[in-house]
Design a protein around this motif. Structure first.
Motif, short mmCIF file in Angstrom:
data_model
loop_
_atom_site.label_atom_id
_atom_site.label_comp_id
_atom_site.label_asym_id
_atom_site.label_seq_id
_atom_site.Cartn_x
_atom_site.Cartn_y
_atom_site.Cartn_z
N TRP A 1 0.82 -1.21 0.00
CA TRP A 1 0.00 0.00 0.00
C TRP A 1 0.85 1.26 0.00
N ASP A 2 0.44 2.23 -0.82
CA ASP A 2 1.05 3.56 -0.80
C ASP A 2 0.41 4.45 0.26
N GLY A 3 -0.66 3.99 0.84
CA GLY A 3 -1.34 4.71 1.91
C GLY A 3 -2.54 3.90 2.39
N VAL A 4 -2.98 4.21 3.60
CA VAL A 4 -4.13 3.50 4.18
C VAL A 4 -5.01 4.52 4.89
N VAL A 5 -6.32 4.42 4.66
CA VAL A 5 -7.30 5.13 5.48
C VAL A 5 -8.03 4.05 6.27
N ASP A 6 -7.72 3.97 7.58
CA ASP A 6 -8.32 2.93 8.41
C ASP A 6 -9.41 3.52 9.28
N THR A 7 -10.55 2.83 9.33
CA THR A 7 -11.69 3.29 10.13
C THR A 7 -12.08 2.31 11.22
N VAL A 8 -11.35 1.19 11.35
CA VAL A 8 -11.83 0.12 12.24
C VAL A 8 -10.85 -0.31 13.33
N GLY A 9 -9.57 -0.05 13.18
CA GLY A 9 -8.60 -0.44 14.20
C GLY A 9 -8.32 -1.93 14.22
N GLY A 10 -7.77 -2.41 15.34
CA GLY A 10 -7.55 -3.84 15.55
C GLY A 10 -6.59 -4.48 14.57
N TYR B 1 7.68 1.53 1.82
CA TYR B 1 8.67 2.33 2.55
C TYR B 1 8.26 3.82 2.56
N GLY B 2 8.26 4.40 3.76
CA GLY B 2 8.01 5.84 3.92
C GLY B 2 6.56 6.25 3.79
N CYS B 3 5.65 5.30 3.65
CA CYS B 3 4.24 5.64 3.43
C CYS B 3 3.47 5.71 4.75
N SER B 4 2.19 6.12 4.66
CA SER B 4 1.44 6.47 5.86
C SER B 4 0.07 5.80 5.91
N ALA B 5 -0.38 5.59 7.15
CA ALA B 5 -1.75 5.13 7.42
C ALA B 5 -2.40 6.13 8.36
N THR B 6 -3.68 6.45 8.11
CA THR B 6 -4.44 7.27 9.06
C THR B 6 -5.34 6.36 9.87
N SER B 7 -5.58 6.76 11.12
CA SER B 7 -6.42 5.97 12.03
C SER B 7 -7.47 6.86 12.66
N GLY C 1 10.19 2.95 7.90
CA GLY C 1 9.96 4.39 8.11
C GLY C 1 8.53 4.82 7.85
N VAL C 2 7.57 3.96 8.15
CA VAL C 2 6.18 4.31 7.88
C VAL C 2 5.63 5.23 8.97
N ASN C 3 4.49 5.87 8.68
CA ASN C 3 3.87 6.81 9.61
C ASN C 3 2.46 6.34 9.96
N LEU C 4 2.12 6.41 11.24
CA LEU C 4 0.74 6.20 11.70
C LEU C 4 0.21 7.55 12.13
N LEU C 5 -0.83 8.04 11.43
CA LEU C 5 -1.33 9.40 11.61
C LEU C 5 -2.70 9.37 12.28
N GLY C 6 -2.79 9.94 13.47
CA GLY C 6 -4.06 9.99 14.17
C GLY C 6 -4.97 11.06 13.60
N ILE C 7 -6.27 10.75 13.53
CA ILE C 7 -7.28 11.68 13.02
C ILE C 7 -8.32 11.94 14.10
N ASP C 8 -8.45 13.21 14.51
CA ASP C 8 -9.44 13.59 15.51
C ASP C 8 -10.26 14.76 14.97
N SER C 9 -11.52 14.49 14.68
CA SER C 9 -12.40 15.54 14.15
C SER C 9 -13.15 16.28 15.25
N VAL C 10 -12.96 15.87 16.51
CA VAL C 10 -13.74 16.45 17.60
C VAL C 10 -13.14 17.75 18.11
N GLU C 11 -11.87 17.72 18.49
CA GLU C 11 -11.25 18.87 19.16
C GLU C 11 -10.33 19.69 18.27
N CYS C 12 -10.26 19.38 16.98
CA CYS C 12 -9.40 20.20 16.11
C CYS C 12 -9.95 21.64 16.07
#
Length: 328
Positions: A215-224, A236-242, A262-273
């Motif tokens: 994967w060149d990127g991931v949009v994850d909505t379920v966790g686990g 290598y170097g790509c990102s997933a959002t959670s 070197g991957v990135n796990l990016l947290g997404i919070d729509s509540v307090e931004c």
């Protein structure tokens, strides 16, 4: 009007009961902006609040609804005037502050966004928090260097966040792969823009610490295990959002994907931004990400029709979006 209709959840012993009843405007908190709600939408968090989840809502009786779009009825703030069309999502709305499942809400001015001109109130709530979260996820992937045309995995793809993420990614020119446990919805997902639809179980591998770079990127909505497996298969170097935990809040991983690829796990919070960031995302939704959804993507219900949908969303049996028409 001094009274209005709202869904109210009552705690009765160990059970919780949902009732549609008349409320008084004076029952609402004394905040800066009084809004007549035209539309809301149903989110997983609303269903938790409506069934007595104390991690979402501490005190009952309570009116859920973390989304609201409507017209300013009264404002103590110079930022808004009577008649302004506005959107409110996140912060404490619908959690411990009476929410969008009532025909009126009263909220602080710094929770309120003026609706962009080229977006209707109805369109705003077809997106709602789910669509906003999807847009945040795509925006963050792009900001972290995800290249157009890349192969992006979207998990929980038939849900509110996942389905809109599929559409936004497709519009941005990504090769979108939708993962779902509902393979019967393949045509629906391809109509939204998915190039491939895969069985979510086929991407799960709990044993190996690293998987083939896919994967060149991931949009994850379920966790686990779905999220952990997706991270292990990032290039290598790509990102997933959670942004979700429908499968599980747990994440069983080694550090190998992070220190070897070197991957990135990016947290997404729509509540307090911040409210400024919310205005930025709503304007992106109104302009380049203003999607014309296919027929059947959303279902419009009244307050009275919500009860059934609340039970279904908790069972994972809702696809697309549930739009709540407060004047229906």
């Amino acid at each position: 009007m001094s009274t209005f209709k709202a869904m109210v959840v009552y705690e009765k012993g160990e059970k919780f009961e949902r009732i549609i009843e008349e409320k008084n405007i004076s029952d609402l908190p004394d905040n800066e902006v009084l809004i007549r709600v035209k539309y809301s939408s149903l989110n997983y968090k609303d269903a938790l609040s409506a069934t007595g989840h104390k991690g979402v809502t501490k005190n009952y009786p309570h009116t859920p609804g973390i989304d609201a779009a409507g017209i300013v009825e009264n404002s103590k703030s110079d930022k808004f005037k009577k008649g302004d069309e506005v959107i409110v999502i996140g912060y404490d709305l619908g959690m411990n502050t009476p929410g969008g499942f009532g025909q009126y809400i009263s909220v602080p001015a710094n929770w309120v966004v003026k609706k962009p001109d080229n977006l209707t109130l109805k369109q705003a709530m077809i997106f709602g928090t789910a669509g906003f979260t999807a847009a945040m996820s795509v925006d963050k992937l792009i900001k972290y260097g995800t290249k157009k045309g890349g192969k992006i995995l979207v998990t929980g793809a038939t849900g509110g966040v996942g389905s809109i993420a599929v559409s936004i990614l497709a519009k941005e020119g990504f090769y979108t792969v939708a993962a779902t446990g509902k393979l019967s919805e393949e045509n629906f997902l391809k109509t939204l823009g998915a190039q491939e639809v895969v069985n979510r179980d086929d991407i799960i591998d709990e044993k190996r610490p690293l998987l083939k770079e896919t994967w060149d990127g991931v949009v994850d909505t379920v966790g686990g295990t779905i999220l952990s497996s997706a991270i292990k298969a990032l290039k290598y170097g790509c990102s997933a959002t959670s942004c979700g935990l429908a499968q599980s809040p747990k994440l069983d991983l080694t550090v190998f994907p992070f220190i070897l690829r070197g991957v990135n796990l990016l947290g997404i919070d729509s509540v307090e931004c911040s409210i400024d960031f919310k205005e930025y995302i709503w304007n992106k939704i109104a302009k380049e990400w203003n999607i014309e959804f296919p027929e059947g993507f959303y279902e419009e219900v009244s307050l009275e029709g919500l009860n059934e949908k609340i039970d279904l969303i908790l069972k994972g049996k809702i696809k697309g979006r549930i739009l709540v028409n407060l004047e229906k």
